[in-house]
Design an enzyme around this catalytic site. Structure first.
Site, PDB file in Angstrom:
ATOM      1  N   SER A 150      25.905  10.936  41.257  1.00  0.00           N
ATOM      2  CA  SER A 150      24.899  10.129  41.933  1.00  0.00           C
ATOM      3  C   SER A 150      24.393   8.950  41.102  1.00  0.00           C
ATOM      4  O   SER A 150      23.198   8.631  41.121  1.00  0.00           O
ATOM      5  CB  SER A 150      23.724  11.008  42.395  1.00  0.00           C
ATOM      6  N   GLY A 166      31.094   7.741  42.388  1.00  0.00           N
ATOM      7  CA  GLY A 166      31.703   8.038  43.674  1.00  0.00           C
ATOM      8  C   GLY A 166      31.098   7.157  44.758  1.00  0.00           C
ATOM      9  O   GLY A 166      31.459   5.999  44.932  1.00  0.00           O
ATOM     10  N   GLY A 167      30.113   7.704  45.469  1.00  0.00           N
ATOM     11  CA  GLY A 167      29.521   7.044  46.641  1.00  0.00           C
ATOM     12  C   GLY A 167      29.162   5.581  46.432  1.00  0.00           C
ATOM     13  O   GLY A 167      29.487   4.735  47.275  1.00  0.00           O
ATOM     14  N   GLY A 171      27.502  13.721  44.430  1.00  0.00           N
ATOM     15  CA  GLY A 171      27.420  13.508  45.872  1.00  0.00           C
ATOM     16  C   GLY A 171      26.164  14.071  46.512  1.00  0.00           C
ATOM     17  O   GLY A 171      26.063  14.142  47.730  1.00  0.00           O
ATOM     18  N   HIS A 173      38.371  16.935  37.673  1.00  0.00           N
ATOM     19  CA  HIS A 173      37.187  16.649  38.495  1.00  0.00           C
ATOM     20  C   HIS A 173      36.694  17.945  39.146  1.00  0.00           C
ATOM     21  O   HIS A 173      37.492  18.806  39.529  1.00  0.00           O
ATOM     22  CB  HIS A 173      37.530  15.625  39.571  1.00  0.00           C
ATOM     23  N   GLU A 211      29.962  15.369  34.214  1.00  0.00           N
ATOM     24  CA  GLU A 211      29.450  15.300  35.580  1.00  0.00           C
ATOM     25  C   GLU A 211      28.858  16.643  35.969  1.00  0.00           C
ATOM     26  O   GLU A 211      29.604  17.560  36.359  1.00  0.00           O
ATOM     27  CB  GLU A 211      30.582  14.959  36.555  1.00  0.00           C
ATOM     28  N   ASN A 236      35.445   6.161  41.497  1.00  0.00           N
ATOM     29  CA  ASN A 236      36.254   7.259  42.025  1.00  0.00           C
ATOM     30  C   ASN A 236      36.082   7.254  43.542  1.00  0.00           C
ATOM     31  O   ASN A 236      35.068   7.725  44.055  1.00  0.00           O
ATOM     32  CB  ASN A 236      35.781   8.591  41.420  1.00  0.00           C
ATOM     33  N   TRP A 237      37.080   6.726  44.230  1.00  0.00           N
ATOM     34  CA  TRP A 237      36.941   6.578  45.684  1.00  0.00           C
ATOM     35  C   TRP A 237      37.215   7.875  46.428  1.00  0.00           C
ATOM     36  O   TRP A 237      37.065   7.925  47.653  1.00  0.00           O
ATOM     37  CB  TRP A 237      37.880   5.474  46.192  1.00  0.00           C
ATOM     38  N   LYS A 238      37.681   8.896  45.735  1.00  0.00           N
ATOM     39  CA  LYS A 238      37.988  10.173  46.394  1.00  0.00           C
ATOM     40  C   LYS A 238      38.925   9.904  47.589  1.00  0.00           C
ATOM     41  O   LYS A 238      39.774   9.034  47.494  1.00  0.00           O
ATOM     42  CB  LYS A 238      36.703  10.895  46.771  1.00  0.00           C
ATOM     43  N   GLU A 275      35.712  18.605  42.010  1.00  0.00           N
ATOM     44  CA  GLU A 275      36.281  18.897  43.332  1.00  0.00           C
ATOM     45  C   GLU A 275      37.686  19.491  43.200  1.00  0.00           C
ATOM     46  O   GLU A 275      38.078  20.341  43.993  1.00  0.00           O
ATOM     47  CB  GLU A 275      36.275  17.626  44.196  1.00  0.00           C
TER      48      GLU A 275
HETATM   49  P1  PGA Z   1      28.982  10.548  43.233  1.00  0.00           P
HETATM   50  O1  PGA Z   1      30.397  11.121  42.703  1.00  0.00           O
HETATM   51  O2  PGA Z   1      28.716   9.280  42.456  1.00  0.00           O
HETATM   52  O3  PGA Z   1      29.194  10.298  44.697  1.00  0.00           O
HETATM   53  O4  PGA Z   1      27.950  11.595  42.945  1.00  0.00           O
HETATM   54  C1  PGA Z   1      30.724  11.085  41.350  1.00  0.00           C
HETATM   55  C2  PGA Z   1      32.066  11.749  41.125  1.00  0.00           C
HETATM   56  O5  PGA Z   1      32.374  12.729  41.811  1.00  0.00           O
HETATM   57  O6  PGA Z   1      32.857  11.315  40.259  1.00  0.00           O
END
Ligand code: PGA
Length: 256
Positions: free
Chosen positions: A214, A235-236, A174, A96, A168, A9-11, A98
């Site tokens: 994470s 994500g990251g 994050g 998600h 999640e 997930n590159w956001k 966010e």
């Molecule tokens: P993260 O994000 O790996 O940076 O914690 C995961 C996500 O939001 O899907």
């Protein structure tokens, strides 16, 4: 046996040229990883055409990070499900945290998007998870139940089988703080029970439930070796080719 599914997930990162650079390098080094797990990459909307074009001849799928619950019309700034189909995008991330917290998407809105996605056979990656406050006040189970029941309202067994769930915990996204493998397994098992209540045990046994929050190369093996953890939403650690490849390698070999 559920085949693991690992999704990037590159956001709001990587426009078309960075997407091209990443995918070209990633594909050249991927080897046979897709024998062991399904791999999905979710770039921002503007990079979907490039990702789709590069990946169409490879065993790596594309996901959108959102979609409108509406059909074509006067909805400034929105993208509808047929536009995703036109780009041969098979997956869409919905719910998600966010989207829920920053953009105020309710369970009801997320459900409308889930149903709209299924109208054109898009496969949702349906995200759920509790905040730290909810966990600490003993509401984990109630929150997951509400999100599952409301988000999947109107879903058939077939819809469910075409859906990936991503658990999640919001406090782990994050933040660098990961749920322990035991905490994650416990939540995943609860989610599977909730799915069984709605769709029956056979369906629940087949649905893949990813862990997200994470996930890194260093913790992927331990997390993915839990019995109810069937992959990761990353994500990251998915933003650099080397770390995403290492995470896939560690997550699928599980210390073998
Ligand atoms: P993260 O994000 O790996 O940076 O914690 C995961 C996500 O939001 O899907």
């Amino acid at each position: 046996m559920r085949k693991p599914i690992i999704a990037a997930n590159w956001k709001m990162n990587k426009g078309p040229s960075e997407t091209e650079d990443f995918l070209t390098s990633f594909l050249s080094k991927l080897g046979k990883a897709t024998d062991k797990c399904d791999i999905v990459v979710a770039p921002p909307f503007v990079s979907l055409p490039k990702a789709s074009q590069i990946l169409h001849s490879h065993d790596v799928s594309v996901a959108a990070q959102n979609v409108s619950q509406y059909d074509a019309g006067a909805y400034t700034g929105e993208v509808n499900v047929l536009m995703l189909r036109e780009l041969f995008v098979p997956y869409v991330i919905l719910g998600h945290s966010e989207r829920r917290s920053v953009f105020g998407e309710s369970d009801e809105v997320i459900n409308a998007k889930m149903l709209k996605a299924r109208e054109v056979n898009l496969k949702p990656i349906f995200c759920i998870g509790e905040t730290l406050e909810e966990r600490e006040s003993g509401q984990l189970e109630a929150v997951l139940k509400r999100q599952v029941n409301e988000g999947l309202k109107g879903f058939s067994e077939k819809d469910m089988l075409e859906t990936v769930v991503a658990y999640e915990p919001v406090w782990a996204i994050g933040t660098g703080v990961t749920a322990s493998p035991e905490q994650a397994q416990e939540a995943h098992a609860k989610v599977r029970v909730l799915l069984a209540e709605l769709f029956g045990g056979d369906v629940a046994d087949k649905v893949r439930i990813q862990y997200g929050g994470s996930v890194k190369p260093a913790n992927a093996a331990e997390l993915l070796s839990q019995p109810d953890i069937d992959g990761a939403l990353v994500g990251g650690a998915s933003l650099e080719v080397a770390s995403f490849l290492q995470l896939i390698e560690n997550g699928t070999n599980k210390g073998e």
